[in-house]
Design an enzyme around this catalytic site. Sequence first.
Site, short mmCIF file in Angstrom:
data_model
loop_
_atom_site.label_atom_id
_atom_site.label_comp_id
_atom_site.label_asym_id
_atom_site.label_seq_id
_atom_site.Cartn_x
_atom_site.Cartn_y
_atom_site.Cartn_z
N GLY A 42 3.81 -3.06 -10.40
CA GLY A 42 4.49 -1.90 -9.76
C GLY A 42 5.83 -1.92 -9.29
N PRO A 43 6.11 -2.82 -8.29
CG PRO A 43 5.68 -3.45 -6.09
CD PRO A 43 5.14 -3.47 -7.20
N GLY A 63 7.46 -1.01 -12.62
CA GLY A 63 7.10 0.39 -12.42
C GLY A 63 8.62 0.91 -11.89
CB CYS A 74 -7.58 10.97 -7.74
SG CYS A 74 -7.48 11.59 -9.35
CD GLU A 110 -7.35 9.37 -2.76
OE1 GLU A 110 -6.07 8.64 -2.75
OE2 GLU A 110 -7.70 9.87 -3.53
N GLY A 142 2.93 -5.13 -16.07
CA GLY A 142 3.89 -5.85 -15.05
C GLY A 142 3.50 -5.12 -13.79
CD GLU A 195 -2.33 14.99 -11.69
OE1 GLU A 195 -2.87 15.58 -10.79
OE2 GLU A 195 -1.84 15.47 -12.55
CE LYS A 232 3.28 -0.77 -13.54
NZ LYS A 232 1.97 -1.25 -13.10
P1 NAP Z 1 -0.60 2.60 -6.68
O1 NAP Z 1 -0.03 1.18 -6.10
O2 NAP Z 1 0.04 4.02 -6.38
O3 NAP Z 1 -0.51 2.37 -8.22
C1 NAP Z 1 -0.48 3.38 -9.28
C2 NAP Z 1 0.73 2.74 -10.04
O4 NAP Z 1 2.04 2.66 -9.72
C3 NAP Z 1 0.23 1.34 -10.59
O5 NAP Z 1 0.74 1.04 -12.16
C4 NAP Z 1 1.25 0.53 -9.87
O6 NAP Z 1 1.51 -0.75 -10.16
C5 NAP Z 1 2.55 1.28 -9.75
N1 NAP Z 1 3.26 1.24 -8.66
C6 NAP Z 1 3.17 0.75 -7.58
N2 NAP Z 1 4.30 0.51 -6.79
C7 NAP Z 1 5.22 1.14 -7.61
C8 NAP Z 1 6.66 1.25 -7.36
N3 NAP Z 1 7.10 0.89 -6.14
N4 NAP Z 1 7.24 1.85 -8.06
C9 NAP Z 1 6.89 2.36 -9.18
N5 NAP Z 1 5.34 2.10 -9.67
C10 NAP Z 1 4.69 1.56 -8.77
O7 NAP Z 1 -1.83 2.50 -6.33
P2 NAP Z 1 -2.81 1.30 -5.75
O8 NAP Z 1 -2.17 0.35 -4.91
O9 NAP Z 1 -3.44 0.75 -7.34
O10 NAP Z 1 -4.09 2.08 -5.07
C11 NAP Z 1 -3.87 2.26 -3.73
C12 NAP Z 1 -4.60 3.69 -3.53
O11 NAP Z 1 -4.09 4.62 -4.25
C13 NAP Z 1 -6.03 3.69 -3.61
O12 NAP Z 1 -6.79 3.15 -2.56
C14 NAP Z 1 -6.29 5.39 -3.90
O13 NAP Z 1 -6.28 5.87 -2.47
C15 NAP Z 1 -4.99 5.69 -4.52
N6 NAP Z 1 -5.17 5.96 -6.00
C16 NAP Z 1 -5.30 7.10 -6.48
C17 NAP Z 1 -5.35 7.32 -7.68
C18 NAP Z 1 -5.26 8.69 -8.20
O14 NAP Z 1 -5.94 8.77 -9.33
N7 NAP Z 1 -4.74 9.84 -7.76
C19 NAP Z 1 -5.30 6.30 -8.68
C20 NAP Z 1 -5.53 5.17 -8.17
C21 NAP Z 1 -5.20 4.87 -6.62
P3 NAP Z 1 0.42 -1.81 -9.82
O15 NAP Z 1 -0.98 -1.75 -10.81
O16 NAP Z 1 1.06 -3.18 -10.31
O17 NAP Z 1 0.37 -1.66 -8.25
#
Ligand code: NAP
Length: 462
Positions: free
Chosen positions: A203-204, A207, A279, A369, A201, A245, A170
């Site tokens: 995340g919520p 995912g 990150c 972050e 799709g 990660e 996903k």
């Molecule tokens: P995120 O929401 O954690 O997204 C990461 C992945 O998880 C995406 O595929 C996301 O789908 C999915 N996801 C979101 N909610 C989920 C849930 N409840 N259950 C399962 N999967 C779920 O991160 P983001 O919103 O894109 O970014 C927010 C912050 O996260 C950034 O500002 C940054 O600080 C951090 N971040 C860190 C990394 C890293 O490499 N460590 C990478 C990206 C972001 P969607 O794409 O549909 O949300």
Amino acid sequence: MKAHDGMYIDGAWRPAAGRDTIAVVNPVDEQVIAEVPAGTVEDVDAAVRAARAALPAWAATAPAERAARIAALRDVLVARKDEIAESVTAELGAPLPFSQAVHAGVPILVAGSYAELAASYAFEEKVGNSTVYAEPVGVVGAITPWNYPLHQIVAKVAPALAAGCTVVLKPAEDTPLTAQLFAEAVHEAGVPAGVFNLVTGLGPVAGQALAEHEGVDLVSFTGSTAVGRRIGATAGAAVKRVALELGGKSANVILPSADLAKAVGVGVANVMGNSGQTCSAWTRMLVHTSQYDEAVALAAEAAAKYGDRIGPLVNAKQHARVRGYIEKGVAQGARLVAGGPEAPREQGYYVSPTVFADVTPEMTIAQEEIFGPVVSLIRYEDEDDALRIANGTVYGLAGAVWAGDEAEAVAFARRMDTGQVDINGGRFNPLAPFGGYKQSGVGRELGSHGLAEYLQTKSLQF
Ligand code: NAP
Ligand code: MG
């Protein structure tokens, strides 16, 4: 941009169960460039069933056969690298040369490394009167972010396939086109049907359905700490393997004996690359009080030189979030010496390369972050002070140490609570384990450590 209107499940593009779609936006001009299907619980279920059905045969293949398929996948990525770079540039906004070198280049290296590891890894070992087998964990649910769209996928899928696992991916909602391209590459490489499956799709919805699915044996997640925490809790309740990660707030420690100009220059470039959406970026620069003013001037100059070469942030939400952090830094008393919260262009999610001086370790911009092109310069009095500051966040993903003498830098790095440290600008190594101490995560990616995440052991006694 070309987009598939279905899911890649069991070796073919199949219609999505629902009719909802996700609009893909180019962050440079804010235009919709494509639509992809928004997967539902039913799509995830179909994909997990396909992965489960394909598991016994794939798990039983000889490692040399799996290595051959991964090598073929690497070759397809090489053949299609221009397309990959264009796709990442279109949906992430990264400047094309950066997409070519990093977003397309690094996954090729990583896929190549797993083609070799699959062939050479010791999946069987003798220990006294036992034989220990390293067997695949099973069906992997991979959830990836948008910041390095293809790298994050390959860093999970390549070792999973090498181990003999099957996968449901996903990808991030912001970067599904690169994920679809990857699915095409897997298909072209002749990976058997059902071994790799893609569900685009939200995340919520998709995912969460994947993370909670009973048919998934291991969840490998990269993204925010907030979501990672929930996925870890869900996996814990189901007694399921999990790899997380998560975020980082890494320190770039410049010891007084270092080449200051080089350390500051490389340090600023490290943060500005990918518009700060990395990150492991060294977002806190720690400088001895005697060199602090000089470092501030050098950093401001380096950031100003970036100018137009920096890409936008991925979406409007991140744009607002990063600008909010910059405003917060100003409000808490940090001094802006480059950039600032104003949007530098009328269109696109751009933020100017930003440098803060007079940052104290407890400020929000030094603790959380930001995920944007913002670097904070923090003053330290002596080495123990530098170490306290470096280790003084909830994160521990990466870092850097600069010193005149390598041994001095290594001694400092060994005291840092962090998963990887670059010594005097050490180069990226695709075989080195990557992952976090503390709240930066659980588990490691890349190289043999990354492969081991997808294996479980069975011992036979004789
Ligand atoms: P995120 O929401 O954690 O997204 C990461 C992945 O998880 C995406 O595929 C996301 O789908 C999915 N996801 C979101 N909610 C989920 C849930 N409840 N259950 C399962 N999967 C779920 O991160 P983001 O919103 O894109 O970014 C927010 C912050 O996260 C950034 O500002 C940054 O600080 C951090 N971040 C860190 C990394 C890293 O490499 N460590 C990478 C990206 C972001 P969607 O794409 O549909 O949300
Ligand atoms: Mg999200």
